[in-house]
Scaffold this active site. Structure first.
Site, PDB file in Angstrom:
ATOM      1  N   ARG A   1       0.872  -1.197   0.000  1.00  0.00           N
ATOM      2  CA  ARG A   1       0.000   0.000   0.000  1.00  0.00           C
ATOM      3  C   ARG A   1       0.896   1.231   0.000  1.00  0.00           C
ATOM      4  O   ARG A   1       1.614   1.467   0.974  1.00  0.00           O
ATOM      5  CB  ARG A   1      -0.925  -0.019   1.218  1.00  0.00           C
ATOM      6  CG  ARG A   1      -1.751   1.257   1.373  1.00  0.00           C
ATOM      7  CD  ARG A   1      -2.833   1.147   2.437  1.00  0.00           C
ATOM      8  NE  ARG A   1      -3.983   0.382   1.975  1.00  0.00           N
ATOM      9  CZ  ARG A   1      -5.214   0.483   2.470  1.00  0.00           C
ATOM     10  NH1 ARG A   1      -5.471   1.316   3.456  1.00  0.00           N
ATOM     11  NH2 ARG A   1      -6.191  -0.262   1.990  1.00  0.00           N
TER      12      ARG A   1
ATOM     13  N   HIS B   1      -7.206   0.277  -6.544  1.00  0.00           N
ATOM     14  CA  HIS B   1      -7.494  -0.579  -5.382  1.00  0.00           C
ATOM     15  C   HIS B   1      -8.134  -1.878  -5.892  1.00  0.00           C
ATOM     16  O   HIS B   1      -9.324  -2.120  -5.689  1.00  0.00           O
ATOM     17  CB  HIS B   1      -8.417   0.160  -4.419  1.00  0.00           C
ATOM     18  CG  HIS B   1      -8.411  -0.377  -3.022  1.00  0.00           C
ATOM     19  ND1 HIS B   1      -7.616  -1.439  -2.613  1.00  0.00           N
ATOM     20  CD2 HIS B   1      -9.117   0.001  -1.914  1.00  0.00           C
ATOM     21  CE1 HIS B   1      -7.833  -1.679  -1.330  1.00  0.00           C
ATOM     22  NE2 HIS B   1      -8.737  -0.829  -0.878  1.00  0.00           N
TER      23      HIS B   1
ATOM     24  N   GLN C   1     -10.172  -4.266  -3.574  1.00  0.00           N
ATOM     25  CA  GLN C   1     -11.499  -3.740  -3.273  1.00  0.00           C
ATOM     26  C   GLN C   1     -12.453  -3.998  -4.439  1.00  0.00           C
ATOM     27  O   GLN C   1     -13.613  -4.395  -4.243  1.00  0.00           O
ATOM     28  CB  GLN C   1     -11.414  -2.228  -2.997  1.00  0.00           C
ATOM     29  CG  GLN C   1     -12.726  -1.619  -2.559  1.00  0.00           C
ATOM     30  CD  GLN C   1     -13.173  -2.167  -1.213  1.00  0.00           C
ATOM     31  OE1 GLN C   1     -12.434  -2.121  -0.255  1.00  0.00           O
ATOM     32  NE2 GLN C   1     -14.390  -2.699  -1.145  1.00  0.00           N
TER      33      GLN C   1
ATOM     34  N   ASP D   1     -17.553   6.680  -2.304  1.00  0.00           N
ATOM     35  CA  ASP D   1     -16.376   6.605  -1.435  1.00  0.00           C
ATOM     36  C   ASP D   1     -16.143   8.012  -0.895  1.00  0.00           C
ATOM     37  O   ASP D   1     -16.822   8.977  -1.311  1.00  0.00           O
ATOM     38  CB  ASP D   1     -15.168   6.100  -2.258  1.00  0.00           C
ATOM     39  CG  ASP D   1     -13.919   5.857  -1.406  1.00  0.00           C
ATOM     40  OD1 ASP D   1     -14.027   5.792  -0.163  1.00  0.00           O
ATOM     41  OD2 ASP D   1     -12.819   5.745  -1.992  1.00  0.00           O
TER      42      ASP D   1
ATOM     43  N   CYS E   1     -16.633   1.228   0.018  1.00  0.00           N
ATOM     44  CA  CYS E   1     -15.482   0.397   0.418  1.00  0.00           C
ATOM     45  C   CYS E   1     -15.157   0.526   1.892  1.00  0.00           C
ATOM     46  O   CYS E   1     -14.516  -0.369   2.458  1.00  0.00           O
ATOM     47  CB  CYS E   1     -14.264   0.756  -0.427  1.00  0.00           C
ATOM     48  SG  CYS E   1     -13.651   2.439  -0.151  1.00  0.00           S
TER      49      CYS E   1
ATOM     50  N   ARG F   1     -13.657  -8.890   1.182  1.00  0.00           N
ATOM     51  CA  ARG F   1     -12.215  -8.660   0.988  1.00  0.00           C
ATOM     52  C   ARG F   1     -11.429  -9.919   1.363  1.00  0.00           C
ATOM     53  O   ARG F   1     -10.475 -10.294   0.697  1.00  0.00           O
ATOM     54  CB  ARG F   1     -11.752  -7.474   1.842  1.00  0.00           C
ATOM     55  CG  ARG F   1     -12.329  -6.116   1.436  1.00  0.00           C
ATOM     56  CD  ARG F   1     -11.781  -5.666   0.090  1.00  0.00           C
ATOM     57  NE  ARG F   1     -10.340  -5.629   0.102  1.00  0.00           N
ATOM     58  CZ  ARG F   1      -9.600  -4.601   0.576  1.00  0.00           C
ATOM     59  NH1 ARG F   1     -10.203  -3.520   1.016  1.00  0.00           N
ATOM     60  NH2 ARG F   1      -8.287  -4.641   0.551  1.00  0.00           N
TER      61      ARG F   1
HETATM   62  N1   CP Z   1     -11.510  -0.476   2.078  1.00  0.00           N
HETATM   63  C1   CP Z   1     -10.250  -0.459   2.564  1.00  0.00           C
HETATM   64  O1   CP Z   1      -9.255  -0.701   1.860  1.00  0.00           O
HETATM   65  O2   CP Z   1     -10.186  -0.209   3.884  1.00  0.00           O
HETATM   66  P1   CP Z   1      -8.881  -0.018   4.769  1.00  0.00           P
HETATM   67  O3   CP Z   1      -8.239   1.285   4.368  1.00  0.00           O
HETATM   68  O4   CP Z   1      -9.386  -0.006   6.187  1.00  0.00           O
HETATM   69  O5   CP Z   1      -7.932  -1.147   4.518  1.00  0.00           O
HETATM   70  N1  NVA Z   2     -10.261   6.392  -1.612  1.00  0.00           N
HETATM   71  C1  NVA Z   2      -9.914   6.049  -0.256  1.00  0.00           C
HETATM   72  C2  NVA Z   2     -10.112   4.584  -0.037  1.00  0.00           C
HETATM   73  C3  NVA Z   2      -9.736   4.081   1.332  1.00  0.00           C
HETATM   74  C4  NVA Z   2      -9.933   2.595   1.459  1.00  0.00           C
HETATM   75  C5  NVA Z   2      -8.477   6.467   0.027  1.00  0.00           C
HETATM   76  O1  NVA Z   2      -7.625   6.212  -0.844  1.00  0.00           O
HETATM   77  O2  NVA Z   2      -8.211   7.033   1.075  1.00  0.00           O
END
Ligand code: CP
Ligand code: NVA
Length: 312
Positions: free
Chosen positions: A118, A145, A148, A236, A271, A299
């Site tokens: 990440r 992502h 997701q 989102d 998400c 997930r």
């Molecule tokens: N949806 C998602 O990726 O959540 P987190 O940021 O909690 O991992």
């Molecule tokens: N779009 C959001 C998703 C978090 C799971 C972010 O990147 O912060």
């Protein structure tokens, strides 16, 4: 595990394993296989049937950003598959003190069987993938992502017993989650509308990638038109991790309410984490139309299927 290179201090790995930096790194056939396998893992888990398909395998997890669901679902998934996950969070490694990504990638490849990464900058995961000699899975970047998106499409598949004649609307920011969702909907053959305020749409390159793997998404900046007759409304946060808060002002009128869902007779997806009162009301996310907890649980199932696909 390591692949010798002529100059290991600088050379990218010439023999690239299968990486999943976005969902269309999978073929359409493999995408459907992963969803079917995920449904099987879900049933096996519910029935209490062991499925330790990755014994003694280790997943290395390198996260520059916070996470609740992604971390927990990967770690739990590896435990259920008979393996193990090692989490390296923000500030836990030498990356913050100047060790290059390419060195970190090669070192981690020597221990782990796969890496879940990440990062902020998508170029960072591309660098890690270029130097890793084990599969790299995108656990969220600023651009994508895919895990997701797999969970979202599994949720749609379960809710509508397949993808035939299902229509979805993404409303809000054209962000990382939206990008992978649009491509995944195309792979599934789902009729997808992406509705964003002007200036917050998906990159043209994402729309082209979606069109290359299935029906092209419809793009609009008309919220009401997008949600008028769809089976699913997904949104989102308006401001993603690392983004400037001032962006929020551009989303007035883009909140998904219970009335929006009722008028469309639609299910709601997100998400998570959600900012209640911004992109969705508390009543909408808590309503019977909300699929968010199923979506979050999925997930776990899709990531297990993906890891087995890449490793077993
Ligand atoms: N949806 C998602 O990726 O959540 P987190 O940021 O909690 O991992
Ligand atoms: N779009 C959001 C998703 C978090 C799971 C972010 O990147 O912060």
């Amino acid at each position: 595990m390591s692949t010798p290179t002529s100059d290991p201090s600088t050379a990218a790995n010439p023999q690239q394993p299968q990486h999943v930096l976005d969902v269309d790194d999978l073929s359409v056939e493999t995408f459907h296989d992963v969803l079917a396998d995920a449904a099987n893992y879900e049933h096996m888990l519910a029935a209490g049937n062991p499925h330790r398909e990755l014994p003694e395998h280790t997943l290395g997890m390198l996260f520059e950003k916070p996470s609740t669901r992604t971390r927990m679902s990967f770690e739990t998934g590896m435990t259920q598959l008979g393996g193990h996950a090692v989490f390296l969070g923000p500030d836990a490694t030498h990356l913050g003190h100047g060790e290059p990504l390419k060195d970190t990638a090669r070192a981690l490849s020597g221990y782990a069987d796969a890496l879940a990464i990440r990062t902020f900058d998508h170029a960072a995961i591309e660098t890690i993938a270029a130097y890793a000699d084990v599969p790299v899975v995108n656990a969220l970047t600023d651009d994508a992502h895919p895990c997701q998106a797999l969970a979202d499409l599994l949720t749609i598949r379960e809710t509508f017993d397949g993808f035939d004649d299902v229509s979805v609307a993404w409303v809000g920011d054209g962000n990382n989650v939206a990008a992978s969702f649009a491509v995944a909907c195309a792979m599934a053959g789902v009729d997808c509308t992406i509705a964003t305020p002007d200036g917050h749409g998906l990159d043209e390159s994402v729309l082209e990638r979606a069109a290359a793997v299935g029906p092209a998404p419809t793009v609009t900046s008309d919220f009401q038109a997008a949600v008028s007759d769809v089976d699913v409304v997904e949104t989102d946060v308006w401001v993603s991790m690392g983004e400037d808060d001032s962006k929020r002002d551009d989303f007035d009128g883009w909140t998904v309410t219970e009335d929006v869902l009722e008028a469309a007779d639609a299910q709601f997806m997100h998400c998570l984490p959600a900012n209640r009162g911004e992109e969705v009301t508390d009543a909408a996310i808590e309503s019977d139309r909300s699929l968010v907890w199923q979506q979050a649980e999925n997930r776990l199932h899709v990531q297990k299927a993906l890891l087995v696909e890449l490793l077993a």
